[in-house]
Design a protein around this motif. Structure first.
Motif, PDB file in Angstrom:
ATOM      1  N   GLY A   1       0.786  -1.217   0.000  1.00 50.53           N
ATOM      2  CA  GLY A   1       0.000   0.000   0.000  1.00 50.53           C
ATOM      3  C   GLY A   1       0.821   1.271   0.000  1.00 50.53           C
ATOM      4  N   ILE A   2       1.321   1.685   1.167  1.00 56.84           N
ATOM      5  CA  ILE A   2       1.898   3.016   1.331  1.00 56.84           C
ATOM      6  C   ILE A   2       3.343   3.092   0.854  1.00 56.84           C
ATOM      7  N   ARG A   3       3.700   4.258   0.274  1.00 61.22           N
ATOM      8  CA  ARG A   3       5.083   4.541  -0.072  1.00 61.22           C
ATOM      9  C   ARG A   3       5.286   6.056  -0.079  1.00 61.22           C
ATOM     10  N   GLN A   4       6.452   6.498   0.344  1.00 66.20           N
ATOM     11  CA  GLN A   4       6.794   7.915   0.320  1.00 66.20           C
ATOM     12  C   GLN A   4       7.421   8.233  -1.018  1.00 66.20           C
ATOM     13  N   ILE A   5       6.846   9.177  -1.760  1.00 58.48           N
ATOM     14  CA  ILE A   5       7.337   9.492  -3.096  1.00 58.48           C
ATOM     15  C   ILE A   5       8.173  10.764  -3.106  1.00 58.48           C
ATOM     16  N   SER A   6       8.159  11.546  -2.018  1.00 56.95           N
ATOM     17  CA  SER A   6       8.980  12.749  -1.932  1.00 56.95           C
ATOM     18  C   SER A   6       9.229  13.096  -0.468  1.00 56.95           C
ATOM     19  N   GLU A   7      10.505  13.453  -0.161  1.00 60.04           N
ATOM     20  CA  GLU A   7      10.848  13.900   1.176  1.00 60.04           C
ATOM     21  C   GLU A   7      10.824  15.421   1.287  1.00 60.04           C
ATOM     22  N   GLN A   8      10.521  16.090   0.192  1.00 61.24           N
ATOM     23  CA  GLN A   8      10.425  17.550   0.214  1.00 61.24           C
ATOM     24  C   GLN A   8       9.250  17.978   1.081  1.00 61.24           C
ATOM     25  N   VAL A   9       9.486  18.965   1.982  1.00 57.33           N
ATOM     26  CA  VAL A   9       8.435  19.419   2.882  1.00 57.33           C
ATOM     27  C   VAL A   9       7.405  20.221   2.088  1.00 57.33           C
ATOM     28  N   PRO A  10       6.153  19.781   2.075  1.00 59.29           N
ATOM     29  CA  PRO A  10       5.128  20.504   1.306  1.00 59.29           C
ATOM     30  C   PRO A  10       4.725  21.807   1.989  1.00 59.29           C
ATOM     31  N   ASP A  11       3.951  22.623   1.275  1.00 56.12           N
ATOM     32  CA  ASP A  11       3.505  23.906   1.820  1.00 56.12           C
ATOM     33  C   ASP A  11       2.443  23.725   2.896  1.00 56.12           C
ATOM     34  N   ASN A  12       1.682  22.656   2.813  1.00 55.61           N
ATOM     35  CA  ASN A  12       0.621  22.417   3.790  1.00 55.61           C
ATOM     36  C   ASN A  12       0.181  20.963   3.728  1.00 55.61           C
ATOM     37  N   PHE A  13      -0.697  20.585   4.629  1.00 60.20           N
ATOM     38  CA  PHE A  13      -1.337  19.279   4.565  1.00 60.20           C
ATOM     39  C   PHE A  13      -2.305  19.268   3.383  1.00 60.20           C
ATOM     40  N   LYS A  14      -2.402  18.104   2.738  1.00 62.23           N
ATOM     41  CA  LYS A  14      -3.312  18.024   1.600  1.00 62.23           C
ATOM     42  C   LYS A  14      -3.721  16.579   1.347  1.00 62.23           C
ATOM     43  N   LEU A  15      -4.986  16.400   1.014  1.00 64.22           N
ATOM     44  CA  LEU A  15      -5.504  15.094   0.600  1.00 64.22           C
ATOM     45  C   LEU A  15      -6.010  15.230  -0.828  1.00 64.22           C
ATOM     46  N   ASN A  16      -5.410  14.498  -1.753  1.00 65.56           N
ATOM     47  CA  ASN A  16      -5.790  14.583  -3.159  1.00 65.56           C
ATOM     48  C   ASN A  16      -6.918  13.621  -3.491  1.00 65.56           C
ATOM     49  N   GLN A  17      -7.577  13.884  -4.607  1.00 70.28           N
ATOM     50  CA  GLN A  17      -8.584  12.961  -5.110  1.00 70.28           C
ATOM     51  C   GLN A  17      -7.912  11.683  -5.593  1.00 70.28           C
ATOM     52  N   ASN A  18      -8.494  10.554  -5.263  1.00 78.25           N
ATOM     53  CA  ASN A  18      -7.920   9.284  -5.698  1.00 78.25           C
ATOM     54  C   ASN A  18      -7.957   9.158  -7.217  1.00 78.25           C
ATOM     55  N   TYR A  19      -7.060   8.332  -7.753  1.00 79.45           N
ATOM     56  CA  TYR A  19      -7.044   8.105  -9.192  1.00 79.45           C
ATOM     57  C   TYR A  19      -6.616   6.664  -9.468  1.00 79.45           C
ATOM     58  N   PRO A  20      -7.236   5.967 -10.417  1.00 80.01           N
ATOM     59  CA  PRO A  20      -8.431   6.442 -11.138  1.00 80.01           C
ATOM     60  C   PRO A  20      -9.666   6.472 -10.241  1.00 80.01           C
ATOM     61  N   ASN A  21     -10.668   7.152 -10.696  1.00 81.30           N
ATOM     62  CA  ASN A  21     -11.935   7.252  -9.973  1.00 81.30           C
ATOM     63  C   ASN A  21     -13.042   7.551 -10.981  1.00 81.30           C
ATOM     64  N   PRO A  22     -14.004   6.636 -11.178  1.00 85.19           N
ATOM     65  CA  PRO A  22     -14.213   5.345 -10.503  1.00 85.19           C
ATOM     66  C   PRO A  22     -13.050   4.375 -10.758  1.00 85.19           C
ATOM     67  N   PHE A  23     -13.016   3.276  -9.941  1.00 86.04           N
ATOM     68  CA  PHE A  23     -11.919   2.323 -10.032  1.00 86.04           C
ATOM     69  C   PHE A  23     -12.416   0.907  -9.816  1.00 86.04           C
ATOM     70  N   ASN A  24     -11.599  -0.056 -10.274  1.00 83.34           N
ATOM     71  CA  ASN A  24     -11.892  -1.477 -10.082  1.00 83.34           C
ATOM     72  C   ASN A  24     -10.637  -2.307 -10.343  1.00 83.34           C
ATOM     73  N   PRO A  25     -10.066  -2.986  -9.344  1.00 83.65           N
ATOM     74  CA  PRO A  25     -10.427  -2.879  -7.919  1.00 83.65           C
ATOM     75  C   PRO A  25      -9.453  -1.996  -7.141  1.00 83.65           C
ATOM     76  N   SER A  26      -8.435  -1.397  -7.868  1.00 79.13           N
ATOM     77  CA  SER A  26      -7.383  -0.667  -7.172  1.00 79.13           C
ATOM     78  C   SER A  26      -7.364   0.799  -7.568  1.00 79.13           C
ATOM     79  N   THR A  27      -6.967   1.637  -6.624  1.00 79.60           N
ATOM     80  CA  THR A  27      -6.835   3.059  -6.869  1.00 79.60           C
ATOM     81  C   THR A  27      -5.718   3.614  -6.002  1.00 79.60           C
TER      82      THR A  27
END
Length: 389
Positions: free
Chosen positions: A293-319
């Motif tokens: 499941g989880i992986r860190q793709i960047s160690e750069q400190v972002p400007d703020n907390f953020k939750l992005n829209q999942n992709y793809p969406n709709p999905f079957n069975p993984s997103t």
């Protein structure tokens, strides 16, 4: 190494849905101490009944002609399958149809390794070597009980009741590393990092070929099995299930959803799945993509907390769900169904600043609307996603 793949008191189990509902295979009521996958076949070494073979990924099993009481080690070198047992080393060159004894007898064998036709075997009374494919054996001067073996190039590393030793000359002489006074049940190499699983003190790592060792944050568990896959370290513990590390042991995540805090005496990765051998509930299987499941793709400190829209969406069975963490702290990412019921906790751990992705596999869920919620450092956000099957 000497990982006891598939240790159980009740035989082997199989699953067709990645580890949430389990059913027992026909092979049961026999303790299983080792598992080997050769591609088209699976082999199971038992306690008391030799070796069984399956041609359909563990659904059905047939007892082979191999005669031994206890088989703690199975290994493959080319087209030859080796079994380390309580009566020494046996081998098969016909996919387990027939088994042949070697001159290495009357001693239990916990671990095996290979360099071409040279075979190394670690046993209860020391270390043996064969230079002709396992037919004839010679005892070496190394008399430590050898529980695990790993190769680094042509160098041998042995996990013993007294830490880790290494040899640079085909087991002729051995040197003890700085990891001493530890029972080392399992040894693996993850890239250039050596990983050792111990009794009581968890996991140690070395980044300089075993010269120096550092205890990881998984430091208070009995670790009996280790395996690595695509840079991820998996550790099987006693009484605490499975832990994984995606950053070479710096941090660990417990991955027991659907498994519980069972004792894991063996780990095996094959055919896109991870198999865990438990103390009393057989062998469990789960999809690698589901458990990582989880992986860190960047160690750069972002400007703020953020939750992005999942992709793809709709999905079957993984997103994929991507989110940003501004400050170190507890992060919780949870999936809810339309009624507000928690159907999966994806992340529940301390994370450092950076950008993360979670590959969410919804194979066990029904079609419909789901919500995923991120909480960290006072930040909360919820987004909607659609599973369409």
């Amino acid at each position: 190494g000497a990982n006891f793949y598939g240790g159980t008191l009740n035989g082997l189990f199989k699953s067709s849905n990645f580890g949430f509902n389990w059913e027992q295979s026909e092979f049961h009521n026999v303790p299983v101490y080792s598992l080997l996958n050769t591609g088209s076949l699976m082999f199971a070494g038992t306690g008391g009944n030799g070796i069984y073979k399956s041609i359909n990924s563990g659904q059905n099993w047939t007892k082979t002609s191999m005669i031994a009481f206890y088989v703690p080690c199975l290994a493959q070198n080319g087209s030859t399958i080796f079994a380390g047992a309580d009566n020494g080393v046996q081998y098969s060159t016909d996919n387990g149809l027939t088994w042949n004894e070697t001159s290495f007898t009357n001693e239990i064998v916990f671990s095996m390794a290979f360099i071409g036709s040279t075979v190394f075997a670690g046993g209860g009374y020391g270390f043996h070597i064969s230079t002709n494919g396992g037919l004839n054996w010679t005892a070496t001067a190394f008399h430590e009980v050898c529980l695990s073996l790993v190769m680094n190039g042509n160098n041998l590393y042995a996990g013993t009741y007294n830490g880790v030793f290494y040899s640079t000359n085909n087991a002729a002489t051995w040197t003890q590393t700085s990891l001493t006074n530890e029972t080392v049940n399992a040894l693996v190499i993850n890239g250039s990092t050596f990983v050792a699983g111990t009794n009581f003190d968890g996991v140690f790592i070395s980044t300089n070929s075993g010269a120096n060792w550092t205890q990881t944050s998984l430091n208070d568990k009995d670790v009996y099995s280790l395996t690595v896959n695509n840079g991820v370290i998996y550790a099987g513990t006693v009484g605490s299930g499975i832990y994984i590390s995606t950053n070479n042991g710096q941090t660990w995540i417990q991955k027991n959803q659907g498994l519980g805090n069972q004792s894991i005496y063996g780990l095996l990765i094959a055919n896109g799945n991870i198999y865990s051998g438990t103390e009393a509930n057989g062998v469990w299987k789960r999809s690698i993509s589901d458990i990582i499941g989880i992986r860190q793709i960047s160690e750069q400190v972002p400007d703020n907390f953020k939750l992005n829209q999942n992709y793809p969406n709709p999905f079957n069975p993984s997103t994929t769900i991507e989110y940003s963490i501004l400050k170190s702290g507890k992060v919780k990412l949870v999936v809810y169904d339309i009624t507000g019921k928690n159907v999966r906790t994806l992340v529940d751990q301390i994370q450092s600043p950076g950008i993360y992705q979670f590959d969410f596999n919804a194979s066990q869920l029904t079609s419909g609307v789901y919500f995923y919620k991120l909480e960290s450092g006072g930040f909360t956000d919820v987004k909607k996603m659609f599973l369409v099957k």
